[in-house]
Scaffold this active site. Structure first.
Site, mmCIF file in Angstrom:
data_model
loop_
_atom_site.group_PDB
_atom_site.id
_atom_site.type_symbol
_atom_site.label_atom_id
_atom_site.label_comp_id
_atom_site.label_asym_id
_atom_site.label_seq_id
_atom_site.Cartn_x
_atom_site.Cartn_y
_atom_site.Cartn_z
ATOM 1 N N TYR A 144 0.896 -1.164 0.000
ATOM 2 C CA TYR A 144 0.000 0.000 0.000
ATOM 3 C C TYR A 144 0.924 1.201 0.000
ATOM 4 O O TYR A 144 0.909 2.012 0.908
ATOM 5 C CB TYR A 144 -0.840 -0.088 1.287
ATOM 6 C CG TYR A 144 -2.015 0.828 1.430
ATOM 7 C CD1 TYR A 144 -3.038 0.856 0.496
ATOM 8 C CD2 TYR A 144 -2.149 1.643 2.563
ATOM 9 C CE1 TYR A 144 -4.144 1.670 0.677
ATOM 10 C CE2 TYR A 144 -3.251 2.456 2.749
ATOM 11 C CZ TYR A 144 -4.246 2.464 1.799
ATOM 12 O OH TYR A 144 -5.355 3.271 1.992
ATOM 13 N N HIS A 149 -2.290 7.573 -3.047
ATOM 14 C CA HIS A 149 -3.428 6.652 -2.940
ATOM 15 C C HIS A 149 -3.879 6.518 -1.483
ATOM 16 O O HIS A 149 -5.068 6.610 -1.178
ATOM 17 C CB HIS A 149 -3.047 5.279 -3.510
ATOM 18 C CG HIS A 149 -4.095 4.228 -3.292
ATOM 19 N ND1 HIS A 149 -5.326 4.259 -3.916
ATOM 20 C CD2 HIS A 149 -4.102 3.117 -2.496
ATOM 21 C CE1 HIS A 149 -6.043 3.209 -3.520
ATOM 22 N NE2 HIS A 149 -5.319 2.504 -2.664
#
Ligand code: CA
Length: 436
Positions: A144, A149
């Site tokens: 991640y 994002h």
């Protein structure tokens, strides 16, 4: 002659992703014509290939010509339905194989160029072969690692003032995904079903997902194993990375949102993920190293690194609705770049193994959705349409909040400088309606 100036005797279009400087590895089934005429069972087996322009070089056939004899390795690795055994030979051998192929295809080398009979056997038109999943993936981990994002998602689902959770800049957050449902480009799948909880409902309902999304990611393939208890330093990490592919980590946002607390992603993620068929080696990507974003605050010593560890890889996502005529219109909905990643692959691998977790050849590690800082560079529909509040207009006039049935999502990735383009080919998948 510099590498940039190398040319092959096989004509390669200047826009091709696969010039002689790339030479990525994949697994393919021989052309139908070859299968129809075969006389031995081995002639129809899936095998290892290398992409060059619009052709695939058949390494199972090529080994018979003796070109690899001097390299002294077991060439049976080319008669396999995955690249695992080839990759497990180690980078010294796999790089030497790639170098040997480069020499063989170089325009002044007559060895194969002038051998019409051999050429007919070892070169197939790319359009005539079927590409298969290139590796047998034992374990799949999803990170991640794009700050943009993580910030976008944190802003939408939690708190814009504290979009990043307190751990985010101290470690590359990740989770263990599901390897069984990773498919090769071109594999279509049905809209997944599951539990969702609409905002106007007290209790969950069972339904096909109403917010099917893509995640624009890249992934790297592990090329060397470790033993349980061993850790990999950021300095050694590159030895363990064989190459990279494009990765679409399809997601069902409504299923994800209802299920994810407290253990994280599960059925909203594991129904399908797609990879591109050609593994581009780190050797091929070498000219495109760049420095990543500055990491502030300073990370713990085991995550510190030296040198340029990011790669300048242009990425784009297109949506192609079901064509009503022979010329399907595609719309580019996002343009991003792998260089935006906050955490690099060496840090991800160092973190993954710091507790002694072992890794194996063929494991796949994905970057997490790669978003840039501008709204046209976001790597998911969730962000591009801001949770469905700002629909995107496609070139055929229709609108999308998420992905509709019969939409094909296409991803592309390529590095480019001066006269050199190294690409990943096209990755696509189409959403079929939910199974009733
Ligand atoms: Ca993901």
């Amino acid at each position: 002659m510099t590498k940039e100036n190398l040319k092959s005797w096989i004509p390669v279009d200047k826009n091709s992703d696969f010039p002689i400087q790339n030479l990525p590895f994949g697994i393919f089934s021989p052309p139908k014509e070859v299968i129809a005429k075969h006389d031995k069972a081995i002639d129809i087996l899936p095998r290892v290939g290398v992409a060059i322009g619009g052709h695939v070089l058949d390494l199972l056939e090529l080994k018979k010509t003796g070109v690899f004899n001097a390299l002294k390795f077991d060439t049976n690795v080319f008669a396999k339905s995955s690249l695992n055994d080839f990759i497990a030979l180690g980078k010294k051998t796999t790089s030497a194989v790639r170098e040997r192929i480069s020499k063989l295809l170089e325009e002044r080398n007559p060895e194969l160029r002038d051998d019409e009979k051999a050429k007919e056997k070892v070169l197939h038109k790319m359009s005539e072969v079927e590409m298969l999943l290139p590796v047998k993936i034992g374990d799949y981990t999803d990170f991640y690692s794009s700050m943009e994002h993580a910030k976008n998602v944190g802003t939408m689902f939690r708190d814009p003032a504290n979009a990043l959770l307190p751990n985010w800049k101290h470690l590359p957050v990740g989770y263990h995904g599901r390897a069984s449902s990773i498919v090769v480009s071109g594999t279509n799948f049905h809209r997944p079903k599951g539990q969702i909880k609409p905002v106007d409902s007290e209790t969950p309902i069972f339904s096909p997902t109403r917010s099917l999304d893509f995640e624009l990611e890249m992934a790297f393939i592990i090329g060397k194993e470790t033993k349980l208890g061993e850790s990999i330093s950021t300095k050694d990490a590159e030895d363990y990375i064989f190459g990279m592919v494009l990765f679409n980590d399809w997601s069902a946002r409504d299923i994800q949102q209802w299920e994810y607390i407290p253990l994280g992603p599960f059925l909203g993620k594991n129904f399908c993920s797609s990879i591109s068929p050609w593994i581009v080696t780190m050797d091929a990507l070498e000219p495109f190293r760049v420095a990543g974003p500055k990491q502030e605050p300073e990370v713990l010593p085991y995550l510190q690194f030296e040198g340029k560890k990011n790669y300048d890889i242009n990425l784009e996502v297109c949506i192609q609705p079901e064509p009503l005529n022979l010329n399907p219109e595609t719309t580019v909905v996002s343009k991003s770049n792998f260089k935006y990643m906050y955490w690099n692959m060496c840090q991800q691998l160092a973190h993954h193994t710091v507790n002694g977790c072992n890794i194996r050849v063929g494991d796949l590690m994905a970057s997490g959705t790669i978003s840039g800082s501008t709204p046209d560079s976001y790597g998911s529909m969730l962000e591009l349409t801001w949770k469905g509040t700002k629909p995107i207009k496609l070139s055929d006039g229709s609108e999308r909040k998420f992905i509709n049935d019969n939409d094909t999502v296409i991803m592309r990735g390529y590095c480019e400088k001066e006269n050199l383009k190294i690409g990943f080919g096209e990755m696509k998948g189409k959403i079929l309606s939910a199974i009733p």
